[in-house]
Each structure stands twice: as structure tokens, then as C-alpha cells.
Design a protein around this motif. Structure first.
Motif, short mmCIF file in Angstrom:
data_model
loop_
_atom_site.label_atom_id
_atom_site.label_comp_id
_atom_site.label_asym_id
_atom_site.label_seq_id
_atom_site.Cartn_x
_atom_site.Cartn_y
_atom_site.Cartn_z
N VAL A 49 0.81 -1.21 0.00
CA VAL A 49 0.00 0.00 0.00
C VAL A 49 0.84 1.26 0.00
N GLN A 50 2.03 1.23 0.58
CA GLN A 50 2.81 2.46 0.73
C GLN A 50 3.22 3.05 -0.62
N ASN A 51 3.66 2.20 -1.53
CA ASN A 51 4.05 2.68 -2.86
C ASN A 51 2.87 3.28 -3.61
N TRP A 52 1.70 2.62 -3.49
CA TRP A 52 0.51 3.15 -4.14
C TRP A 52 0.15 4.52 -3.57
N ALA A 53 0.19 4.66 -2.25
CA ALA A 53 -0.17 5.92 -1.60
C ALA A 53 0.78 7.04 -2.02
N ALA A 54 2.05 6.71 -2.19
CA ALA A 54 3.04 7.73 -2.53
C ALA A 54 2.83 8.32 -3.92
N GLN A 55 2.10 7.65 -4.77
CA GLN A 55 1.91 8.09 -6.15
C GLN A 55 0.73 9.05 -6.32
N ASP A 56 -0.04 9.26 -5.26
CA ASP A 56 -1.28 10.05 -5.39
C ASP A 56 -1.38 11.02 -4.21
N PRO A 57 -1.42 12.31 -4.46
CA PRO A 57 -1.49 13.28 -3.36
C PRO A 57 -2.78 13.21 -2.55
N LEU A 58 -3.81 12.56 -3.10
CA LEU A 58 -5.07 12.43 -2.37
C LEU A 58 -5.18 11.10 -1.64
N VAL A 59 -4.05 10.39 -1.52
CA VAL A 59 -3.97 9.18 -0.70
C VAL A 59 -2.89 9.39 0.34
N GLN A 60 -3.23 9.18 1.59
CA GLN A 60 -2.27 9.29 2.69
C GLN A 60 -2.01 7.93 3.30
N TRP A 61 -0.76 7.65 3.63
CA TRP A 61 -0.40 6.43 4.35
C TRP A 61 -0.02 6.79 5.78
N ARG A 62 -0.70 6.20 6.73
CA ARG A 62 -0.37 6.42 8.14
C ARG A 62 -0.27 5.06 8.83
N PRO A 63 0.95 4.63 9.16
CA PRO A 63 1.11 3.32 9.80
C PRO A 63 0.39 3.27 11.15
N LEU A 64 -0.15 2.10 11.48
CA LEU A 64 -0.91 1.97 12.71
C LEU A 64 -1.00 0.52 13.14
N ASP A 65 -0.72 0.28 14.40
CA ASP A 65 -0.97 -1.02 15.02
C ASP A 65 -2.20 -0.85 15.90
N VAL A 66 -3.30 -1.49 15.52
CA VAL A 66 -4.57 -1.29 16.23
C VAL A 66 -4.53 -1.85 17.65
N ALA A 67 -3.51 -2.65 17.94
CA ALA A 67 -3.39 -3.22 19.29
C ALA A 67 -2.77 -2.24 20.28
N VAL A 68 -2.28 -1.10 19.78
CA VAL A 68 -1.66 -0.10 20.66
C VAL A 68 -2.60 1.10 20.77
N ASN A 69 -3.27 1.22 21.90
CA ASN A 69 -4.30 2.23 22.08
C ASN A 69 -3.77 3.64 21.85
N ALA A 70 -2.60 3.93 22.38
CA ALA A 70 -2.05 5.28 22.25
C ALA A 70 -1.83 5.63 20.78
N ASP A 71 -1.40 4.65 19.99
CA ASP A 71 -1.18 4.90 18.56
C ASP A 71 -2.48 5.17 17.82
N VAL A 72 -3.53 4.43 18.19
CA VAL A 72 -4.83 4.65 17.56
C VAL A 72 -5.33 6.06 17.84
N GLN A 73 -5.23 6.46 19.10
CA GLN A 73 -5.71 7.80 19.48
C GLN A 73 -4.90 8.89 18.78
N ALA A 74 -3.58 8.73 18.76
CA ALA A 74 -2.72 9.76 18.14
C ALA A 74 -2.96 9.84 16.64
N THR A 75 -3.09 8.69 15.98
CA THR A 75 -3.33 8.69 14.54
C THR A 75 -4.67 9.31 14.20
N ALA A 76 -5.70 8.96 14.96
CA ALA A 76 -7.03 9.54 14.72
C ALA A 76 -7.01 11.05 14.92
N ARG A 77 -6.34 11.51 15.96
CA ARG A 77 -6.27 12.96 16.21
C ARG A 77 -5.59 13.68 15.04
N ALA A 78 -4.50 13.09 14.55
CA ALA A 78 -3.78 13.71 13.45
C ALA A 78 -4.63 13.76 12.18
#
Length: 256
Positions: A49-78
Motif C-alpha cells: 500500500v505504501q508505494n501506491w499511496a506515494a503516487q497520489d497526493p489524495l492518498v495518505q499512508w499512516r502506519p498503525l498497530d490497532v493493538a496499541v491504544n495510544a497509537d490509535v488515538q494519536a493517529t485519529a487525532r492527526a
């Protein structure tokens, strides 16, 4: 029957797909982008997915491990800091066949952590914003494997049943708040997860076909988006059978 406000036009709409590195999640992200949506994709591993996302300015890639609560909250806020979300799709999934005769508690809990608890984390992170503006749609990727108990489904099936129950309750709570809720119940789809199966999968479809069915379901305002119908309608009939008929029938057709 329309149970949600139909979403037929995607231009200008913003979507966050969680669990979109491969399979149905990635195919759905690509289909939504092709339809005109602005797409944010998240997953634990970038894979294809990362290469595909990099080719289109209207696609964003944000890595996330759903098992880490703090990461979910921070990613959603961003993500929300950059604008509201019109659709959030929870497609993260973990699957290993397991039977009670060889129970593996750690694996059972891993299924729950990814398939169900991760969905709770994401919903908790995005729902306050949707409630505040009385808009948005949450779609949970469940499975027909959660409709009734099946051999080899000790770990996977219950988590998908929980997702379906969760979606039903969310719908009842949020219908009058202007927020749509849908549950997606695919049959057999050709993905890295189903590639583990050691049996012939009836009515197998591609991830791309599954994605188109999902977009069609949202366009029709469906709550229960299930496909392919030639397979899932039979399974819906099986749900109506009493246990005295269901259990022997499953043993006969699975040999387990």
C-alpha cells in the motif's frame, strides 16, 4: 431497503480505512480513490500500500498497530486535525484456523485483540467527532464465519460474531444522530488470509469484486452488506435451522 443515507458520490468525501495493506481493505481503498474519494490508509505493515499511496497526493499512508491504544488515538487525532471523516472502514483482520481439541489461548486472544478490540479502539477515537457534527459513517468488516459456529473457527468466528453484534447496537444507538453504520459480511474472498485454507472455497471472488460490492452497498444505503449472494443467501437460510438440524448438516458437509 435503505437503512442508511446512501453514499453514491465520493468526490470531496474523506475516508479512513484501517487494515488496508492487502486484500479487501486495500482493494476497497483503491476503489474509493478511483470513485473520487480522498483516502487515508492505515495498517501495521506497509506491504503493497505504501508505494501506491506515494503516487497520489489524495492518498495518505499512516502506519498503525490497532493493538496499541495510544497509537490509535494519536493517529485519529492527526487525521481529524486535517478535516472530518465521512467514512471509517475497519478492515483489520487476523485469522488462524483453530479447533478446541488443540486450543491455543494466546492465539485466541490475538484474534480478539485485532479483530474486535481494535475496532473498539478506532470507534472510540472517531465517534466523538462524528457525534459533534451529527454526520459520518462507520463500516465494520465482519464475515459470514461469524453467523454460526463452524469447525476450525474457534478463534476467528466469535470475533466476527462480536463485530456484527457491535454494528447492530451501534446502528440502534446512532441512527437518530445522523451517523450511518454498516456491517460487511463477505463470503470467501481471495486474500492472504484465505490463502491459508486447505479446502476448496465455494463462490470464491476477488478482493476487487468484494470492494465493488461494498461500494454498491453504501450507495444503496444498506446496513448488512453481504456477498456473493449466490453463497451468502444460502448461509442466511442455515442461520434459521434449529441446532438439531444445523449441527449434523455442518458435520456432513465439512467432514469435521
Amino acid at each position: 431497503m435503505q437503512l442508511n443515507t446512501p453514499i453514491a458520490h465520493w468526490h470531496g468525501r474523506r475516508v479512513w480505512l484501517v487494515g488496508a495493506s492487502t486484500g479487501i481493505g486495500l482493494a476497497c481503498a483503491q476503489a474509493l480513490r478511483a470513485a473520487g474519494a480522498m483516502v487515508v490508509v492505515s495498517a501495521r505493515n506497509p506491504q503493497g500500500v505504501q508505494n501506491w499511496a506515494a503516487q497520489d497526493p489524495l492518498v495518505q499512508w499512516r502506519p498503525l498497530d490497532v493493538a496499541v491504544n495510544a497509537d490509535v488515538q494519536a493517529t485519529a487525532r492527526a487525521i481529524l486535525s486535517e478535516g472530518p471523516l465521512d467514512l471509517v472502514v475497519y478492515a483489520a483482520g487476523y485469522y488462524r484456523a483453530q479447533r478446541a481439541t488443540a486450543i491455543d489461548l494466546d492465539d485466541l486472544l490475538q484474534h480478539d485483540k485485532v479483530n474486535y478490540q481494535g475496532a473498539l479502539q478506532v470507534i472510540n477515537a472517531v465517534l466523538p467527532d462524528m457525534l459533534a457534527r451529527q454526520g459520518g459513517h462507520i463500516s465494520l468488516l465482519s464475515s459470514v464465519a461469524g453467523w454460526r459456529g463452524l469447525p476450525n473457527g474457534l478463534a476467528y468466528g466469535p470475533t466476527k460474531a462480536a463485530l456484527t453484534h457491535l454494528a447492530e447496537t451501534l446502528y440502534l444507538d446512532l441512527q437518530d444522530q445522523g451517523i450511518g453504520v454498516s456491517v460487511v459480511n463477505p463470503g470467501f474472498v481471495d486474500t492472504p488470509l484465505t490463502a491459508q485454507n486447505q479446502f476448496t472455497m465455494p463462490a470464491l471472488i476477488s478482493s476487487e469484486q468484494a470492494a465493488l460490492e461494498m461500494l454498491k452497498g453504501w450507495a444503496q444505503g444498506q446496513f448488512d452488506i453481504h456477498f456473493p449472494k449466490r453463497f451468502t443467501l444460502w448461509l442466511k437460510l442455515l442461520r434459521l435451522l434449529p441446532y438439531r438440524l444445523y449441527f449434523p448438516l455442518v458435520r456432513k458437509f465439512t467432514g469435521l
